[in-house]
Design a protein around this motif. Structure first.
Motif, mmCIF file in Angstrom:
data_model
loop_
_atom_site.group_PDB
_atom_site.id
_atom_site.type_symbol
_atom_site.label_atom_id
_atom_site.label_comp_id
_atom_site.label_asym_id
_atom_site.label_seq_id
_atom_site.Cartn_x
_atom_site.Cartn_y
_atom_site.Cartn_z
ATOM 1 N N ALA A 24 0.832 -1.207 0.000
ATOM 2 C CA ALA A 24 0.000 0.000 0.000
ATOM 3 C C ALA A 24 0.868 1.260 0.000
ATOM 4 O O ALA A 24 0.563 2.236 -0.693
ATOM 5 C CB ALA A 24 -0.923 -0.005 1.209
ATOM 6 N N LEU A 25 1.951 1.249 0.763
ATOM 7 C CA LEU A 25 2.823 2.420 0.808
ATOM 8 C C LEU A 25 3.485 2.651 -0.552
ATOM 9 O O LEU A 25 3.574 3.792 -1.019
ATOM 10 C CB LEU A 25 3.898 2.238 1.884
ATOM 11 C CG LEU A 25 4.848 3.426 2.076
ATOM 12 C CD1 LEU A 25 4.087 4.688 2.430
ATOM 13 C CD2 LEU A 25 5.888 3.120 3.153
ATOM 14 N N THR A 26 3.920 1.581 -1.194
ATOM 15 C CA THR A 26 4.534 1.708 -2.513
ATOM 16 C C THR A 26 3.540 2.271 -3.519
ATOM 17 O O THR A 26 3.884 3.156 -4.331
ATOM 18 C CB THR A 26 5.082 0.353 -2.985
ATOM 19 O OG1 THR A 26 6.100 -0.089 -2.070
ATOM 20 C CG2 THR A 26 5.677 0.452 -4.378
ATOM 21 N N LYS A 27 2.304 1.807 -3.470
ATOM 22 C CA LYS A 27 1.268 2.341 -4.363
ATOM 23 C C LYS A 27 1.044 3.825 -4.108
ATOM 24 O O LYS A 27 0.990 4.635 -5.039
ATOM 25 C CB LYS A 27 -0.047 1.582 -4.163
ATOM 26 C CG LYS A 27 -0.092 0.188 -4.758
ATOM 27 C CD LYS A 27 -1.452 -0.471 -4.541
ATOM 28 C CE LYS A 27 -2.567 0.291 -5.272
ATOM 29 N NZ LYS A 27 -3.883 -0.388 -5.120
ATOM 30 N N ALA A 28 0.927 4.191 -2.837
ATOM 31 C CA ALA A 28 0.667 5.585 -2.479
ATOM 32 C C ALA A 28 1.833 6.478 -2.909
ATOM 33 O O ALA A 28 1.627 7.602 -3.364
ATOM 34 C CB ALA A 28 0.428 5.703 -0.983
ATOM 35 N N LYS A 29 3.060 5.979 -2.777
ATOM 36 C CA LYS A 29 4.244 6.753 -3.165
ATOM 37 C C LYS A 29 4.291 6.982 -4.679
ATOM 38 O O LYS A 29 4.910 7.936 -5.153
ATOM 39 C CB LYS A 29 5.518 6.036 -2.722
ATOM 40 C CG LYS A 29 5.735 5.963 -1.221
ATOM 41 C CD LYS A 29 6.247 7.259 -0.659
ATOM 42 C CE LYS A 29 6.692 7.108 0.786
ATOM 43 N NZ LYS A 29 7.184 8.374 1.354
ATOM 44 N N LYS A 30 3.658 6.097 -5.431
ATOM 45 C CA LYS A 30 3.588 6.247 -6.885
ATOM 46 C C LYS A 30 2.437 7.160 -7.304
ATOM 47 O O LYS A 30 2.246 7.402 -8.497
ATOM 48 C CB LYS A 30 3.409 4.869 -7.541
ATOM 49 C CG LYS A 30 4.627 3.970 -7.458
ATOM 50 C CD LYS A 30 4.353 2.616 -8.115
ATOM 51 C CE LYS A 30 5.568 1.711 -8.067
ATOM 52 N NZ LYS A 30 5.272 0.373 -8.673
ATOM 53 N N GLY A 31 1.661 7.615 -6.332
ATOM 54 C CA GLY A 31 0.519 8.468 -6.642
ATOM 55 C C GLY A 31 -0.744 7.697 -6.955
ATOM 56 O O GLY A 31 -1.745 8.281 -7.384
ATOM 57 N N GLU A 32 -0.697 6.396 -6.740
ATOM 58 C CA GLU A 32 -1.875 5.564 -6.998
ATOM 59 C C GLU A 32 -2.813 5.600 -5.801
ATOM 60 O O GLU A 32 -2.384 5.799 -4.659
ATOM 61 C CB GLU A 32 -1.448 4.121 -7.279
ATOM 62 C CG GLU A 32 -0.551 3.971 -8.504
ATOM 63 C CD GLU A 32 -0.066 2.541 -8.706
ATOM 64 O OE1 GLU A 32 -0.639 1.622 -8.068
ATOM 65 O OE2 GLU A 32 0.904 2.344 -9.482
#
Length: 247
Positions: free
Chosen positions: A181-189
Motif C-alpha cells: 500500500a505504501l509503494t502504491k501511495a508513493k507512486k501516486g496511486e
C-alpha cells in the motif's frame, strides 16, 4: 604494624565511608531535581536523571531530548556541552542514544519496514506520502536494499492532522499489506480509504520532538539525524563511517 600498612588501612576505612555518602548525595540530588521538575513542569516525565560530565549539573533525558539541571533543581540549561580537550560534543552523543531509545519505544511493530536479504545498516525515515523527495527515495528502494540498508518508515505528514496526506498515511497503515500500500501511495496511486487504530500521531509527535521540519528525515541506527534525501551509495558510505567511528 608499620606506618605504610596503617596508612593503607585508614584509606580503606575512609573510602568505605565516603562511597555510600557520595551515592546518597547523588540520590538526594536526583530526588531534588525530579521534585523541582514535577513542580514547575508537571507534564514532563523524565526518562533518566544522571550526573552530567560537568560538576554541579545533572543530565535529564525526556524522549529524544537532552537538557541539564543544576543540582539544586533551580536552573535549566539547554544547549551543547563541549569537551574542549577532546573537541567532542558530549550532548550530541547523548542525544543520539536518546533518539534511539525513543525509536525503540515506538517499536518495529509500529513501523513499516523494508528489509534487505542481509541488513548491514538500519535507518529510520520520517516520511510524507506526498513529498517529492520521499517518493524519490522510495522509488530507489532496491538500491538501498542492495547496499544492505534496512529502511524503517515512520509517518510525518507535513500538512498536519486530518489533511489529505494524514488520511493517506492512516489508510496505508490500515491496509492488509502495508508495504504494498505504501509503494502504491508513493507512486501516486489510489489506496483504499480505511480507518483503524494507528501510530501516525505518535510518529508525528516523535518527529517534531526530534526537530523535524521537513521530509524525508533520516535517523541512523546510532541516532544521528540526516535531514533530507540522500542516495543509497552515499548513505552507505556515511553509515560505514559512522560504524567505524563507534568501534
Amino acid at each position: 604494624m608499620n606506618r605504610q600498612v596503617v596508612r593503607l588501612a585508614l584509606c580503606a576505612i575512609l573510602m568505605s565511608n565516603i562511597a555510600p555518602a557520595l551515592a546518597d548525595a547523588t540520590g538526594a540530588s536526583t530526588q531534588v531535581i525530579e521534585g523541582a521538575l514535577k513542580k514547575a513542569l508537571p507534564e514532563l516525565k523524565p526518562d533518566t536523571i544522571v550526573p552530567a560530565p560537568l560538576k554541579g549539573l545533572y543530565e535529564v533525558t525526556v524522549g529524544p531530548k537532552v537538557f541539564y539541571v543544576s543540582e539544586d533543581g533551580r536552573y535549566i540549561v539547554q544547549g551543547s556541552l563541549i569537551d574542549l580537550e577532546t573537541r567532542s560534543d558530549l550532548t550530541e552523543q547523548r542525544l543520539g542514544a536518546a533518539r534511539v531509545n525513543a525509536l525503540n519505544k515506538v517499536g518495529l511493530d509500529n513501523m513499516i519496514v523494508f528489509k534487505p536479504k542481509t541488513s548491514k545498516h538500519v535507518v529510520y525515515v520520517f516520511t510524507d506520502i506526498d513529498c517529492g523527495y520521499c517518493r524519490k527515495l522510495h522509488s530507489e528502494m532496491a538500491q538501498y536494499q542492495a547496499e544492505g540498508i534496512e529502511i524503517r518508515y515512520l509517518f510525518f505528514p507535513r500538512s498536519g492532522k486530518n489533511t489529505d496526506s494524514w488520511t493517506k498515511a492512516v489508510s496505508v497503515w490500515c491496509a492488509k499489506d502495508r508495504n504494498v500500500a505504501l509503494t502504491k501511495a508513493k507512486k501516486g496511486e489510489a489506496v483504499e480509504s480505511k480507518q483503524c487504530e494507528n501510530p501516525v500521531e505518535q510518529h508525528m509527535n516523535l518527529g517534531l520532538a526530534m526537530g523535524a521540519n521537513g521530509t524525508p528525515m533520516m535517523v541512523t541506527g546510532k541516532g544521528e539525524v540526516i535531514p533530507g534525501y540522500i542516495g543509497a551509495a552515499q548513505l552507505a558510505k556515511l553509515l560505514d563511517k559512522e560504524d567505524h567511528a563507534s568501534n
